[in-house]
Motif scaffolding. Structure first.
Motif, PDB file in Angstrom:
ATOM      1  N   ALA A  44     -59.632 -42.237 -41.795  1.00 13.25           N
ATOM      2  CA  ALA A  44     -58.398 -42.136 -42.582  1.00 13.25           C
ATOM      3  C   ALA A  44     -58.497 -42.966 -43.853  1.00 13.25           C
ATOM      4  CB  ALA A  44     -57.204 -42.581 -41.738  1.00 13.25           C
ATOM      5  N   GLU A  45     -59.169 -44.116 -43.760  1.00 14.84           N
ATOM      6  CA  GLU A  45     -59.339 -44.967 -44.935  1.00 14.84           C
ATOM      7  C   GLU A  45     -60.108 -44.243 -46.033  1.00 14.84           C
ATOM      8  OE1 GLU A  45     -58.930 -47.784 -41.431  1.00 14.84           O
ATOM      9  OE2 GLU A  45     -59.887 -45.845 -41.838  1.00 14.84           O
ATOM     10  N   GLU A  46     -61.139 -43.493 -45.636  1.00  9.45           N
ATOM     11  CA  GLU A  46     -61.922 -42.743 -46.623  1.00  9.45           C
ATOM     12  C   GLU A  46     -61.095 -41.633 -47.260  1.00  9.45           C
ATOM     13  OE1 GLU A  46     -66.500 -42.925 -45.062  1.00  9.45           O
ATOM     14  OE2 GLU A  46     -65.057 -41.781 -43.867  1.00  9.45           O
ATOM     15  N   ILE A  47     -60.279 -40.983 -46.465  1.00 11.73           N
ATOM     16  CA  ILE A  47     -59.425 -39.929 -47.009  1.00 11.73           C
ATOM     17  C   ILE A  47     -58.436 -40.507 -48.010  1.00 11.73           C
ATOM     18  CG2 ILE A  47     -57.677 -38.195 -46.456  1.00 11.73           C
ATOM     19  CD1 ILE A  47     -59.051 -37.915 -43.700  1.00 11.73           C
ATOM     20  N   ALA A  48     -57.808 -41.607 -47.648  1.00  7.99           N
ATOM     21  CA  ALA A  48     -56.850 -42.241 -48.558  1.00  7.99           C
ATOM     22  C   ALA A  48     -57.534 -42.654 -49.847  1.00  7.99           C
ATOM     23  CB  ALA A  48     -56.213 -43.453 -47.876  1.00  7.99           C
ATOM     24  N   GLY A  49     -58.735 -43.236 -49.735  1.00 11.20           N
ATOM     25  CA  GLY A  49     -59.455 -43.641 -50.926  1.00 11.20           C
ATOM     26  C   GLY A  49     -59.816 -42.475 -51.816  1.00 11.20           C
ATOM     27  N   ARG A  50     -60.269 -41.360 -51.208  1.00 12.06           N
ATOM     28  CA  ARG A  50     -60.615 -40.173 -51.993  1.00 12.06           C
ATOM     29  C   ARG A  50     -59.380 -39.603 -52.692  1.00 12.06           C
ATOM     30  NH1 ARG A  50     -64.638 -36.001 -51.706  1.00 12.06           N
ATOM     31  NH2 ARG A  50     -65.987 -37.671 -50.911  1.00 12.06           N
ATOM     32  N   ALA A  51     -58.229 -39.683 -52.022  1.00 11.84           N
ATOM     33  CA  ALA A  51     -56.989 -39.141 -52.599  1.00 11.84           C
ATOM     34  C   ALA A  51     -56.335 -40.088 -53.595  1.00 11.84           C
ATOM     35  CB  ALA A  51     -55.999 -38.811 -51.489  1.00 11.84           C
ATOM     36  N   GLY A  52     -56.807 -41.354 -53.632  1.00 18.39           N
ATOM     37  CA  GLY A  52     -56.233 -42.326 -54.557  1.00 18.39           C
ATOM     38  C   GLY A  52     -54.897 -42.872 -54.114  1.00 18.39           C
ATOM     39  N   VAL A  53     -54.703 -42.973 -52.787  1.00 17.30           N
ATOM     40  CA  VAL A  53     -53.445 -43.521 -52.274  1.00 17.30           C
ATOM     41  C   VAL A  53     -53.776 -44.664 -51.319  1.00 17.30           C
ATOM     42  CG1 VAL A  53     -52.262 -41.307 -52.475  1.00 17.30           C
ATOM     43  CG2 VAL A  53     -53.317 -41.935 -50.293  1.00 17.30           C
ATOM     44  N   ALA A  54     -52.786 -45.495 -51.059  1.00 16.79           N
ATOM     45  CA  ALA A  54     -52.961 -46.583 -50.098  1.00 16.79           C
ATOM     46  C   ALA A  54     -52.992 -46.018 -48.680  1.00 16.79           C
ATOM     47  CB  ALA A  54     -51.816 -47.583 -50.231  1.00 16.79           C
ATOM     48  N   LEU A  55     -53.642 -46.741 -47.785  1.00 16.03           N
ATOM     49  CA  LEU A  55     -53.712 -46.291 -46.399  1.00 16.03           C
ATOM     50  C   LEU A  55     -52.314 -46.174 -45.792  1.00 16.03           C
ATOM     51  CD1 LEU A  55     -55.528 -45.516 -44.022  1.00 16.03           C
ATOM     52  CD2 LEU A  55     -55.614 -47.946 -43.405  1.00 16.03           C
ATOM     53  N   ARG A  56     -51.421 -47.089 -46.169  1.00 11.16           N
ATOM     54  CA  ARG A  56     -50.057 -46.999 -45.629  1.00 11.16           C
ATOM     55  C   ARG A  56     -49.359 -45.733 -46.116  1.00 11.16           C
ATOM     56  NH1 ARG A  56     -49.882 -50.978 -49.534  1.00 11.16           N
ATOM     57  NH2 ARG A  56     -48.446 -50.648 -51.285  1.00 11.16           N
ATOM     58  N   THR A  57     -49.704 -45.271 -47.317  1.00  9.19           N
ATOM     59  CA  THR A  57     -49.142 -44.007 -47.804  1.00  9.19           C
ATOM     60  C   THR A  57     -49.667 -42.846 -46.977  1.00  9.19           C
ATOM     61  OG1 THR A  57     -48.967 -44.879 -50.049  1.00  9.19           O
ATOM     62  CG2 THR A  57     -48.932 -42.491 -49.807  1.00  9.19           C
ATOM     63  N   PHE A  58     -50.947 -42.890 -46.663  1.00  8.50           N
ATOM     64  CA  PHE A  58     -51.518 -41.857 -45.798  1.00  8.50           C
ATOM     65  C   PHE A  58     -50.732 -41.761 -44.498  1.00  8.50           C
ATOM     66  CE2 PHE A  58     -54.121 -40.524 -42.278  1.00  8.50           C
ATOM     67  CZ  PHE A  58     -54.799 -39.414 -42.757  1.00  8.50           C
ATOM     68  N   TYR A  59     -50.520 -42.902 -43.848  1.00  8.29           N
ATOM     69  CA  TYR A  59     -49.839 -42.885 -42.553  1.00  8.29           C
ATOM     70  C   TYR A  59     -48.333 -42.653 -42.679  1.00  8.29           C
ATOM     71  CZ  TYR A  59     -54.026 -44.108 -39.959  1.00  8.29           C
ATOM     72  OH  TYR A  59     -55.267 -44.065 -39.376  1.00  8.29           O
ATOM     73  N   ARG A  60     -47.803 -42.751 -43.863  1.00  9.16           N
ATOM     74  CA  ARG A  60     -46.399 -42.375 -44.066  1.00  9.16           C
ATOM     75  C   ARG A  60     -46.234 -40.866 -43.909  1.00  9.16           C
ATOM     76  NH1 ARG A  60     -44.914 -43.899 -49.670  1.00  9.16           N
ATOM     77  NH2 ARG A  60     -45.257 -46.009 -48.835  1.00  9.16           N
ATOM     78  N   TYR A  61     -47.272 -40.132 -44.272  1.00 11.33           N
ATOM     79  CA  TYR A  61     -47.196 -38.675 -44.251  1.00 11.33           C
ATOM     80  C   TYR A  61     -47.877 -38.035 -43.048  1.00 11.33           C
ATOM     81  CZ  TYR A  61     -45.739 -39.092 -49.154  1.00 11.33           C
ATOM     82  OH  TYR A  61     -45.075 -39.407 -50.308  1.00 11.33           O
ATOM     83  N   PHE A  62     -48.928 -38.687 -42.527  1.00  7.07           N
ATOM     84  CA  PHE A  62     -49.736 -38.052 -41.481  1.00  7.07           C
ATOM     85  C   PHE A  62     -50.024 -39.024 -40.350  1.00  7.07           C
ATOM     86  CE2 PHE A  62     -51.054 -36.114 -45.570  1.00  7.07           C
ATOM     87  CZ  PHE A  62     -50.549 -34.840 -45.342  1.00  7.07           C
ATOM     88  N   ARG A  63     -50.063 -38.480 -39.136  1.00  6.75           N
ATOM     89  CA  ARG A  63     -50.326 -39.316 -37.963  1.00  6.75           C
ATOM     90  C   ARG A  63     -51.813 -39.544 -37.751  1.00  6.75           C
ATOM     91  NH1 ARG A  63     -47.526 -35.891 -33.419  1.00  6.75           N
ATOM     92  NH2 ARG A  63     -48.672 -34.321 -34.623  1.00  6.75           N
ATOM     93  N   SER A  64     -52.638 -38.605 -38.205  1.00  6.83           N
ATOM     94  CA  SER A  64     -54.071 -38.701 -37.968  1.00  6.83           C
ATOM     95  C   SER A  64     -54.827 -38.022 -39.096  1.00  6.83           C
ATOM     96  CB  SER A  64     -54.441 -38.025 -36.639  1.00  6.83           C
ATOM     97  OG  SER A  64     -54.289 -36.617 -36.754  1.00  6.83           O
ATOM     98  N   LYS A  65     -56.139 -38.217 -39.108  1.00  4.58           N
ATOM     99  CA  LYS A  65     -56.955 -37.600 -40.156  1.00  4.58           C
ATOM    100  C   LYS A  65     -56.936 -36.077 -40.044  1.00  4.58           C
ATOM    101  CE  LYS A  65     -61.145 -38.401 -37.394  1.00  4.58           C
ATOM    102  NZ  LYS A  65     -62.428 -39.140 -37.326  1.00  4.58           N
ATOM    103  N   GLN A  66     -56.875 -35.545 -38.810  1.00  4.27           N
ATOM    104  CA  GLN A  66     -56.809 -34.090 -38.665  1.00  4.27           C
ATOM    105  C   GLN A  66     -55.484 -33.535 -39.165  1.00  4.27           C
ATOM    106  OE1 GLN A  66     -57.951 -36.103 -36.246  1.00  4.27           O
ATOM    107  NE2 GLN A  66     -59.946 -35.307 -35.543  1.00  4.27           N
ATOM    108  N   ASP A  67     -54.397 -34.259 -38.930  1.00  2.81           N
ATOM    109  CA  ASP A  67     -53.093 -33.815 -39.415  1.00  2.81           C
ATOM    110  C   ASP A  67     -53.079 -33.640 -40.934  1.00  2.81           C
ATOM    111  OD1 ASP A  67     -51.819 -33.641 -36.998  1.00  2.81           O
ATOM    112  OD2 ASP A  67     -50.946 -35.643 -37.090  1.00  2.81           O
ATOM    113  N   ALA A  68     -53.926 -34.396 -41.616  1.00  5.00           N
ATOM    114  CA  ALA A  68     -53.902 -34.401 -43.074  1.00  5.00           C
ATOM    115  C   ALA A  68     -54.232 -33.055 -43.683  1.00  5.00           C
ATOM    116  CB  ALA A  68     -54.870 -35.456 -43.616  1.00  5.00           C
ATOM    117  N   ILE A  69     -54.946 -32.181 -42.957  1.00  9.47           N
ATOM    118  CA  ILE A  69     -55.307 -30.894 -43.565  1.00  9.47           C
ATOM    119  C   ILE A  69     -54.212 -29.834 -43.372  1.00  9.47           C
ATOM    120  CG2 ILE A  69     -57.785 -31.288 -43.552  1.00  9.47           C
ATOM    121  CD1 ILE A  69     -56.299 -29.032 -40.925  1.00  9.47           C
TER     122      ILE A  69
END
Length: 215
Positions: A44-69
């Protein structure tokens, strides 16, 4: 008399549009990393970094890395329902479903092509990843639920609610099966996604009374 405006008619606020854009950016980043490294090799950290958002922002929207797609897989259905909602009142429901589906898969420019490219890769990856398959199943469930009010408006106030649900379920399943078959095919000269969608729609919805011309 004009029909009352519903939640589906409401124009999204600027905040909602920004949220949707951020979610799609994260989804694209996840898809890119999954293509490069596979879901198991991606964090998840790599996904957040690639998207240019903080990890906490990632988890604000998605529960897991698979959910992100999810937003990326849902984008085609979103286009389909939007086109379907714009259908004129003189168009038959069966024709409207088919025309909107084909148009959503054949849109000019890069948007539809990009969506199909990512969809194919993600559906292939999902064959070996139960978590990705669960996301795809949820995307289709949500799409079916959102399709029901669109079908209901096109079918008219006298339509049987059960028949409306059957149409929404069959149409959603037809597109799901078509995309899965297309993604699994190795022959690039095989039927296009639009061709497969037309075949599946006609097979799965052909016996539904709400779609028969004589109704």
């Amino acid at each position: 008399m004009d029909r009352p405006r519903t939640k589906q008619d409401r124009t999204p606020s600027l905040t909602e549009r920004r949220k949707a854009a951020t979610q799609l950016d994260i989804a694209r980043a996840a898809a890119e990393l999954f293509a490069d490294k596979g879901p198991d090799g991606t964090t998840a950290e790599e996904i957040a970094g690639r998207a240019g958002v903080a990890l906490r922002t990632f988890y604000r929207y998605f529960r897991s890395k698979q959910d992100a797609i999810g937003p990326l897989l849902a984008s085609g259905g979103d286009r389909w329902r939007a086109l379907l909602a714009e259908t004129g009142p003189d168009t038959g429901l069966a024709e409207a479903l088919e025309s909107a589906a084909v148009a959503s898969l054949s849109a000019p420019g890069d948007v539809a092509a990009e969506g199909l490219r990512w969809t194919r890769g993600l559906l292939r990856a999902a064959q070996d990843d139960p978590a990705l398959r669960a996301v795809w199943a949820q995307v289709n469930h949500d799409s079916e639920e959102r399709l029901i009010p669109v079908v209901a408006r096109l079918a008219g106030p006298d339509a049987d609610p059960l028949e409306v649900r059957l149409v929404a379920a069959a149409a959603t399943s037809a597109i799901r099966v078509a995309l899965e078959a297309w993604a699994a095919a190795d022959d690039e000269s095989a039927e296009t996604p639009a061709d497969l969608v037309v075949r599946c729609l006609r097979e799965l919805t052909g016996g539904l009374s709400l779609l028969t011309p004589e109704r």
